[in-house]
Design a protein around this motif. Structure first.
Motif, PDB file in Angstrom:
ATOM      1  N   PHE A   9       0.838  -1.207   0.000  1.00 29.06           N
ATOM      2  CA  PHE A   9       0.000   0.000   0.000  1.00 29.06           C
ATOM      3  C   PHE A   9       0.872   1.256   0.000  1.00 29.06           C
ATOM      4  N   GLY A  10       1.906   1.267   0.839  1.00 27.37           N
ATOM      5  CA  GLY A  10       2.805   2.412   0.892  1.00 27.37           C
ATOM      6  C   GLY A  10       3.537   2.627  -0.418  1.00 27.37           C
ATOM      7  N   GLY A  11       3.966   1.525  -1.047  1.00 27.92           N
ATOM      8  CA  GLY A  11       4.657   1.626  -2.328  1.00 27.92           C
ATOM      9  C   GLY A  11       3.776   2.198  -3.417  1.00 27.92           C
ATOM     10  N   VAL A  12       2.521   1.700  -3.488  1.00 24.79           N
ATOM     11  CA  VAL A  12       1.578   2.190  -4.503  1.00 24.79           C
ATOM     12  C   VAL A  12       1.225   3.655  -4.256  1.00 24.79           C
ATOM     13  N   ALA A  13       0.930   3.991  -2.992  1.00 26.25           N
ATOM     14  CA  ALA A  13       0.508   5.358  -2.668  1.00 26.25           C
ATOM     15  C   ALA A  13       1.619   6.368  -2.941  1.00 26.25           C
ATOM     16  N   ALA A  14       2.824   6.081  -2.447  1.00 23.33           N
ATOM     17  CA  ALA A  14       3.937   7.020  -2.629  1.00 23.33           C
ATOM     18  C   ALA A  14       4.319   7.146  -4.101  1.00 23.33           C
ATOM     19  N   THR A  15       4.283   6.029  -4.834  1.00 27.67           N
ATOM     20  CA  THR A  15       4.602   6.073  -6.266  1.00 27.67           C
ATOM     21  C   THR A  15       3.577   6.898  -7.026  1.00 27.67           C
TER      22      THR A  15
ATOM     23  N   ILE B 229      11.091   1.755 -10.526  1.00 25.03           N
ATOM     24  CA  ILE B 229      12.130   1.956  -9.501  1.00 25.03           C
ATOM     25  C   ILE B 229      11.534   2.615  -8.259  1.00 25.03           C
ATOM     26  N   CYS B 230      10.689   3.628  -8.463  1.00 29.03           N
ATOM     27  CA  CYS B 230      10.038   4.298  -7.329  1.00 29.03           C
ATOM     28  C   CYS B 230       9.195   3.318  -6.533  1.00 29.03           C
ATOM     29  N   PHE B 231       8.450   2.464  -7.239  1.00 28.51           N
ATOM     30  CA  PHE B 231       7.590   1.502  -6.553  1.00 28.51           C
ATOM     31  C   PHE B 231       8.417   0.541  -5.695  1.00 28.51           C
ATOM     32  N   LEU B 232       9.494   0.018  -6.253  1.00 32.50           N
ATOM     33  CA  LEU B 232      10.337  -0.917  -5.502  1.00 32.50           C
ATOM     34  C   LEU B 232      10.980  -0.240  -4.288  1.00 32.50           C
ATOM     35  N   ILE B 233      11.464   0.979  -4.492  1.00 32.22           N
ATOM     36  CA  ILE B 233      12.110   1.698  -3.382  1.00 32.22           C
ATOM     37  C   ILE B 233      11.108   2.036  -2.291  1.00 32.22           C
ATOM     38  N   PHE B 234       9.945   2.572  -2.673  1.00 33.93           N
ATOM     39  CA  PHE B 234       8.948   2.974  -1.683  1.00 33.93           C
ATOM     40  C   PHE B 234       8.346   1.768  -0.958  1.00 33.93           C
ATOM     41  N   THR B 235       8.213   0.659  -1.669  1.00 35.75           N
ATOM     42  CA  THR B 235       7.707  -0.551  -1.011  1.00 35.75           C
ATOM     43  C   THR B 235       8.696  -1.038   0.038  1.00 35.75           C
ATOM     44  N   ALA B 236       9.988  -1.054  -0.318  1.00 37.38           N
ATOM     45  CA  ALA B 236      11.022  -1.477   0.638  1.00 37.38           C
ATOM     46  C   ALA B 236      11.095  -0.522   1.829  1.00 37.38           C
TER      47      ALA B 236
END
Length: 411
Positions: free
Chosen positions: A192-198, A233-240
């Protein structure tokens, strides 16, 4: 006469400063509502984050300024004195209108105000000119009806779109996390955090990059060609990062709300700055053009076709506007009053409301209830039972004094 025209331009800029103050007081609800409503952070921290976003958004704004220059009227059919009268009327009307709404604690659309003030002033003057000139220039030629219609249509279409997608995303998010959201964070919060931040970064940087004043065509082309890679890249970073924050007992929802507050404040300043200084800057450009090319012709005979060109706003005006907006955000009591009204109307719990319901609102609620009942009748009982458990409010987690929870605020 030139001194009079300069005095009018200066007075319009003074009105712009007032308009910036009352405009931010009105629009603060757009980017403060979520963070303040959910008590995502101390009040001062939220205001500082929003203030930084507003200042950056104002400094990078430029692309929207063309609306005030030629988005509602065709300037090549208007004389310098014609446009001065329109700009003067628009600024006075806008300040009075917004301040009245702010005093009543009622948020209104500054974009709607500007567009219809420009349209009203243009229509009135176009009718007068068409009659006095015996139809030499048709009324329809003076008003940029195609662009005005597209702007107005965009404004009104955004309302049902926002309603539909807001409801859809909220429903899905609540189905995932429930009202007792702390029980359901183990596997879902990082995604959820990865999707939202991306999503926030995508709309803030990639979709908004075309209007930034400092971006070169090469930069825009590179971002356009590598959009997919940037998003991935943003999705992977924000998810992590979201998973790491969760492990460290840091609320991912709060981080999303604060990031969203910053992004909304930046977008507000970048998009809505034209509502406050677009008209004065168009007047300033008109004055410079007249002083350079029109003194031998006369202000009553000098046509303003130069406004058809793209706006090139000096950075000093953008920085000054950003400064006024930040001060207004920090100091205006009316801004807090408008936010208070919005939070009262959007409260998750029952309570006293400043305004009663309207016939239109009741009709929407009744039709929504009928549609919901129809869907319920068509849904198997086992699925309804499962969904009912996900939407059980008995164990809802709500911060003390909050209008709604962090799940809703993040959506």
């Amino acid at each position: 006469m030139d001194v009079i025209y300069l005095s009018i331009i200066i007075f319009i800029f003074l009105l712009a400063i007032i308009d910036l103050w009352v405009g931010v007081s009105n629009d603060a609800v757009n980017f403060l509502n979520s963070a303040l409503g959910a008590k995502a952070a101390p009040f001062k921290h939220i205001i500082v984050i929003a203030a930084i976003g507003v200042f950056l958004g104002a400094a990078m704004s430029n692309g929207m300024m063309d609306i005030a220059r030629h988005g509602i009227f065709h300037p090549q059919y208007f004389y310098f004195t014609d446009l001065l009268s329109i700009f003067f009327a628009v600024m006075i009307t806008d300040v009075i209108l917004l301040d009245i709404f702010n005093s009543l604690g009622m948020p209104t659309s500054t974009t709607v105000s500007l567009v219809f003030e420009l349209l009203g002033g243009t229509v009135a003057l176009a009718i007068f000119k068409s009659i006095s000139m015996d139809g030499a220039v048709p009324f329809a030629e003076m008003v940029n009806t195609e662009k005005a219609f597209s702007v107005i249509l965009g404004i009104f279409v955004s309302v049902p779109l926002a309603f539909f997608f807001g409801a859809l995303v909220q429903w899905i998010s609540r189905l995932i996390f429930t009202f007792n959201y702390k029980k359901h964070l183990k596997w879902s919060i990082a995604l959820f955090g990865g999707v939202a931040a991306t999503a926030i970064v995508y709309f803030m940087l990639i979709k908004g990059v075309k209007d930034l004043s400092f971006m070169t065509s090469d930069n825009k082309l590179w971002i356009h060609e590598h959009t997919t890679q940037i998003i991935l890249i943003c999705f992977l970073i924000f998810t992590a990062v979201s998973q790491l924050l969760h492990i460290l007992k840091v609320s991912v929802f709060k981080m999303i709300v604060l990031l969203g507050t910053f992004a909304l404040a930046t977008a507000f300043a970048g998009n809505d700055l034209v509502n406050f200084i677009g008209v004065p800057l168009a007047g300033y450009s008109s004055y410079l053009d007249y002083m350079a090319n029109g003194q031998g012709i006369g202000a009553d005979n000098f046509l303003m076709g130069s406004l058809n060109g793209p706006a090139k706003t000096p950075i000093i005006f953008l920085l000054a506007a950003g400064g006024v907006m930040v001060i207004s955000l920090l100091k205006s009591k009316k801004a807090h009053n408008v936010v208070k009204t919005s939070l009262g109307l959007s409260s998750q719990e029952d309570g006293n409301e400043m305004f009663g319901s309207s016939p239109i609102a009741r009709t929407i609620v009744q039709n929504s209830s009928k549609f919901s009942h129809f869907i319920s009748k068509s849904t198997p009982s086992c699925i309804k039972k499962w969904i009912g458990k996900r939407f059980d409010k008995e164990d809802a987690i709500l911060a003390e004094g909050a209008s709604f929870d962090l799940v809703r605020a993040s959506v």
